[in-house]
Design a protein around this motif. Structure first.
Motif, mmCIF file in Angstrom:
data_model
loop_
_atom_site.group_PDB
_atom_site.id
_atom_site.type_symbol
_atom_site.label_atom_id
_atom_site.label_comp_id
_atom_site.label_asym_id
_atom_site.label_seq_id
_atom_site.Cartn_x
_atom_site.Cartn_y
_atom_site.Cartn_z
ATOM 1 N N ASP A 145 0.850 -1.208 0.000
ATOM 2 C CA ASP A 145 0.000 0.000 0.000
ATOM 3 C C ASP A 145 0.879 1.249 0.000
ATOM 4 O OD1 ASP A 145 -2.342 -1.459 0.102
ATOM 5 O OD2 ASP A 145 -2.511 -1.352 2.263
ATOM 6 N N VAL A 178 -5.981 5.661 3.458
ATOM 7 C CA VAL A 178 -6.937 5.340 4.537
ATOM 8 C C VAL A 178 -7.023 3.848 4.890
ATOM 9 C CG1 VAL A 178 -8.361 7.381 4.112
ATOM 10 C CG2 VAL A 178 -8.942 5.231 2.964
ATOM 11 N N VAL A 194 0.608 -0.803 9.018
ATOM 12 C CA VAL A 194 0.006 -1.893 8.223
ATOM 13 C C VAL A 194 0.248 -1.651 6.731
ATOM 14 C CG1 VAL A 194 -2.177 -2.989 7.559
ATOM 15 C CG2 VAL A 194 -1.718 -2.483 9.969
ATOM 16 N N SER A 232 3.437 -3.043 5.153
ATOM 17 C CA SER A 232 3.647 -4.462 4.829
ATOM 18 C C SER A 232 2.477 -5.077 4.045
ATOM 19 C CB SER A 232 3.906 -5.269 6.105
ATOM 20 O OG SER A 232 2.849 -5.060 7.004
ATOM 21 N N GLY A 233 1.276 -4.541 4.186
ATOM 22 C CA GLY A 233 0.116 -5.085 3.469
ATOM 23 C C GLY A 233 0.223 -4.790 1.975
ATOM 24 N N VAL A 290 -2.635 -6.563 -3.788
ATOM 25 C CA VAL A 290 -3.111 -7.850 -4.309
ATOM 26 C C VAL A 290 -3.540 -8.761 -3.154
ATOM 27 C CG1 VAL A 290 -2.417 -9.937 -5.577
ATOM 28 C CG2 VAL A 290 -1.830 -7.669 -6.473
ATOM 29 N N CYS A 347 -7.105 -10.519 -2.631
ATOM 30 C CA CYS A 347 -7.232 -11.973 -2.404
ATOM 31 C C CYS A 347 -7.911 -12.271 -1.070
ATOM 32 C CB CYS A 347 -5.853 -12.631 -2.435
ATOM 33 S SG CYS A 347 -5.100 -12.641 -4.071
ATOM 34 N N HIS A 348 -7.673 -11.426 -0.084
ATOM 35 C CA HIS A 348 -8.293 -11.615 1.238
ATOM 36 C C HIS A 348 -9.812 -11.416 1.133
ATOM 37 C CE1 HIS A 348 -8.223 -12.022 5.489
ATOM 38 N NE2 HIS A 348 -8.498 -10.757 5.771
ATOM 39 N N GLY A 372 -13.115 -4.560 3.328
ATOM 40 C CA GLY A 372 -11.825 -4.132 2.770
ATOM 41 C C GLY A 372 -12.003 -2.890 1.904
ATOM 42 N N ASP A 373 -10.921 -2.143 1.747
ATOM 43 C CA ASP A 373 -10.993 -0.898 0.989
ATOM 44 C C ASP A 373 -10.643 -1.087 -0.490
ATOM 45 O OD1 ASP A 373 -11.630 1.039 3.134
ATOM 46 O OD2 ASP A 373 -9.738 0.337 3.973
ATOM 47 N N TRP A 374 -9.596 -1.876 -0.771
ATOM 48 C CA TRP A 374 -9.136 -1.992 -2.156
ATOM 49 C C TRP A 374 -10.151 -2.691 -3.054
ATOM 50 C CZ3 TRP A 374 -5.655 0.594 -4.744
ATOM 51 C CH2 TRP A 374 -4.603 1.214 -4.056
ATOM 52 N N VAL A 402 -9.459 -17.330 -7.157
ATOM 53 C CA VAL A 402 -8.133 -17.973 -7.160
ATOM 54 C C VAL A 402 -8.313 -19.417 -6.685
ATOM 55 C CG1 VAL A 402 -5.781 -17.968 -6.222
ATOM 56 C CG2 VAL A 402 -6.961 -15.793 -6.639
ATOM 57 N N LYS A 438 -14.349 7.206 3.399
ATOM 58 C CA LYS A 438 -14.498 6.120 4.372
ATOM 59 C C LYS A 438 -14.824 6.704 5.739
ATOM 60 C CE LYS A 438 -11.481 2.584 6.504
ATOM 61 N NZ LYS A 438 -10.181 1.882 6.358
ATOM 62 N N GLY A 477 -7.108 3.338 11.626
ATOM 63 C CA GLY A 477 -6.681 1.939 11.668
ATOM 64 C C GLY A 477 -7.840 0.964 11.694
ATOM 65 N N ASP A 478 -9.064 1.491 11.820
ATOM 66 C CA ASP A 478 -10.218 0.601 11.884
ATOM 67 C C ASP A 478 -10.700 0.280 10.463
ATOM 68 O OD1 ASP A 478 -12.158 -0.936 13.058
ATOM 69 O OD2 ASP A 478 -13.548 0.722 13.402
ATOM 70 N N PHE A 479 -11.392 -0.848 10.359
ATOM 71 C CA PHE A 479 -12.071 -1.150 9.103
ATOM 72 C C PHE A 479 -13.259 -0.191 8.959
ATOM 73 C CE2 PHE A 479 -9.592 -4.969 9.383
ATOM 74 C CZ PHE A 479 -9.407 -5.350 8.058
HETATM 75 C C1 LIG Z 1 -4.559 -3.919 12.342
HETATM 76 C C2 LIG Z 1 -5.020 -4.090 10.921
HETATM 77 C C3 LIG Z 1 -5.930 -3.190 10.410
HETATM 78 C C4 LIG Z 1 -6.370 -3.327 9.088
HETATM 79 N N1 LIG Z 1 -7.248 -2.414 8.592
HETATM 80 C C5 LIG Z 1 -7.647 -2.513 7.304
HETATM 81 C C6 LIG Z 1 -8.522 -1.539 6.745
HETATM 82 O O1 LIG Z 1 -8.926 -0.553 7.367
HETATM 83 N N2 LIG Z 1 -8.908 -1.716 5.449
HETATM 84 C C7 LIG Z 1 -8.460 -2.763 4.680
HETATM 85 O O2 LIG Z 1 -8.832 -2.865 3.517
HETATM 86 N N3 LIG Z 1 -7.617 -3.684 5.190
HETATM 87 C C8 LIG Z 1 -7.198 -3.576 6.468
HETATM 88 N N4 LIG Z 1 -6.320 -4.503 6.969
HETATM 89 C C9 LIG Z 1 -5.821 -5.573 6.067
HETATM 90 C C10 LIG Z 1 -4.483 -5.143 5.464
HETATM 91 O O3 LIG Z 1 -4.717 -3.955 4.791
HETATM 92 C C11 LIG Z 1 -3.816 -6.118 4.450
HETATM 93 O O4 LIG Z 1 -3.671 -5.499 3.223
HETATM 94 C C12 LIG Z 1 -4.514 -7.324 4.084
HETATM 95 O O5 LIG Z 1 -4.715 -8.104 5.240
HETATM 96 C C13 LIG Z 1 -3.610 -8.156 3.129
HETATM 97 O O6 LIG Z 1 -2.371 -8.350 3.760
HETATM 98 P P1 LIG Z 1 -1.182 -9.080 3.025
HETATM 99 O O7 LIG Z 1 -0.852 -8.387 1.738
HETATM 100 O O8 LIG Z 1 -0.079 -9.272 4.010
HETATM 101 O O9 LIG Z 1 -1.814 -10.451 2.639
HETATM 102 P P2 LIG Z 1 -1.949 -11.725 3.588
HETATM 103 O O10 LIG Z 1 -2.542 -11.327 4.891
HETATM 104 O O11 LIG Z 1 -0.657 -12.450 3.597
HETATM 105 O O12 LIG Z 1 -2.974 -12.571 2.730
HETATM 106 C C14 LIG Z 1 -4.367 -12.358 2.813
HETATM 107 C C15 LIG Z 1 -5.061 -13.559 2.138
HETATM 108 O O13 LIG Z 1 -4.863 -13.471 0.722
HETATM 109 C C16 LIG Z 1 -4.100 -14.582 0.254
HETATM 110 N N5 LIG Z 1 -3.106 -14.019 -0.673
HETATM 111 C C17 LIG Z 1 -2.275 -12.972 -0.437
HETATM 112 N N6 LIG Z 1 -1.546 -12.705 -1.523
HETATM 113 C C18 LIG Z 1 -1.918 -13.612 -2.465
HETATM 114 C C19 LIG Z 1 -1.529 -13.834 -3.823
HETATM 115 N N7 LIG Z 1 -0.600 -13.081 -4.405
HETATM 116 N N8 LIG Z 1 -2.130 -14.842 -4.508
HETATM 117 C C20 LIG Z 1 -3.073 -15.606 -3.915
HETATM 118 N N9 LIG Z 1 -3.494 -15.451 -2.641
HETATM 119 C C21 LIG Z 1 -2.912 -14.460 -1.930
HETATM 120 C C22 LIG Z 1 -3.464 -15.234 1.481
HETATM 121 O O14 LIG Z 1 -3.296 -16.597 1.306
HETATM 122 C C23 LIG Z 1 -4.503 -14.932 2.541
HETATM 123 O O15 LIG Z 1 -5.568 -15.847 2.473
HETATM 124 C C24 LIG Z 1 -5.883 -4.392 8.278
HETATM 125 C C25 LIG Z 1 -4.961 -5.299 8.799
HETATM 126 C C26 LIG Z 1 -4.534 -5.162 10.111
HETATM 127 C C27 LIG Z 1 -3.524 -6.148 10.630
#
Ligand SMILES: Cc1cc2nc3c(=O)[nH]c(=O)nc-3n(C[C@H](O)[C@H](O)[C@H](O)COP(=O)(O)OP(=O)(O)OC[C@H]3O[C@@H](n4cnc5c(N)ncnc54)[C@H](O)[C@@H]3O)c2cc1C
Length: 252
Positions: A38, A61, A67, A70-71, A74, A78-79, A84-86, A122, A146, A152-154
């Protein structure tokens, strides 16, 4: 995993595949590699251009700065979290996702990619390698609004919108999507229909907002009642459209 909703016996960490960390803008497409964070989008040199209003807004946002560091975009798609926002942004921007398996690559429009809560198209043995967003044209902009209880909240409710105007100021294309409004992010096709072919007016934006409030199917929870969230969906769509038009230099 933290909530013990998933207990995988094997985890595959794709974090070290640096070749998947890219953002490119070629041939009318923004391509977001699976390891692009992000924060990479938030800091992209072009993010301040009005055409990127929708993507720029969301990149600031999602969760909090830690977060977003590292988030991945994609990973968020997938999540497929219902709040979720994206996912909502991808719908409004008419994105697609490229999925790779042993049989080769397939490009999946986002409407087909988002199957159900936490479920995408997928399949086992496949990896999403990139998301593709059409580069918005000169008369295109958007916004993502939003409501969250705290940083930090959803989302309690959220809306992504994108408009393309023609030379006379008529709406040629519209993308309208909601988050936290159902099992997955929701395209509001009725609001898009209301907007396309029309000259923007305050009444038109109100009608699009009303269509979004009607389409929204939120769950009542600690963040608010069903009625409150439906109301917010309408207000956010109307405001998002107004912000979009302001970014395009149109005053109502
Ligand atoms: C404290 C906290 C607050 C958050 N608040 C928000 C928020 O306000 N809005 C929001 O939208 N999100 C929020 N998130 C989620 C965060 O934005 C992450 O982007 C999201 O969880 C994905 O993280 P990640 O890229 O590490 O994927 P992971 O957490 O590693 O993966 C998420 C899922 O997708 C699958 N996956 C990941 N990448 C791939 C790929 N390339 N191909 C196939 N499957 C895949 C994984 O297997 C898993 O099932 C929050 C997370 C936390 C910890």
């Amino acid at each position: 995993m933290r909530f013990r909703l998933a207990r995988p016996s094997v985890l595959v960490d794709i974090g070290a595949i640096t070749g998947l960390r890219y953002l490119t803008r070629d041939n009318g497409t923004l391509t977001i590699g699976a390891m692009a964070r992000d924060s990479d989008v938030e800091r992209a040199p072009w993010i301040g251009e009005p055409r990127w209003g929708l993507v720029s807004d969301v990149s600031r946002v999602v969760a909090d700065p830690i977060v977003r560091q590292s988030g991945t975009i994609v990973g968020s798609l997938c999540h497929n979290d219902p709040a979720g926002d994206w996912t909502a942004v991808a719908l409004a921007a008419r994105a697609s996702v490229v999925v790779r398996g042993t049989a080769g690559d397939r490009t999946v429009p986002i409407d087909e990619f988002l199957v159900d809560s936490f479920t995408t198209s997928v399949a086992e043995g496949e990896l999403a390698i990139e998301a593709r967003i059409p580069v918005p044209g000169d008369r295109t902009s958007g916004a993502y609004l939003k409501i969250e209880r705290k940083v930090g909240d959803f989302a309690t409710a959220a809306a992504g919108v994108q408009l393309t105007l023609d030379e006379r100021g008529t709406i040629r294309q519209a993308g309208v999507a909601l988050s936290a409004a159902g099992a997955t992010a929701l395209r509001v096709a009725e609001a898009e229909r209301v907007l396309v072919g029309q000259t923007p007016t305050a009444d038109l934006l109100r009608a699009a907002g009303a269509a979004a409030a009607t389409a929204s199917q939120p769950q009542g929870d600690l963040r608010g009642s069903v009625e409150f969230k439906k109301h917010l969906a309408g207000v956010l769509v109307e405001r998002g459209l107004r912000t979009t038009l302001e970014r395009l230099g149109v005053q109502l």
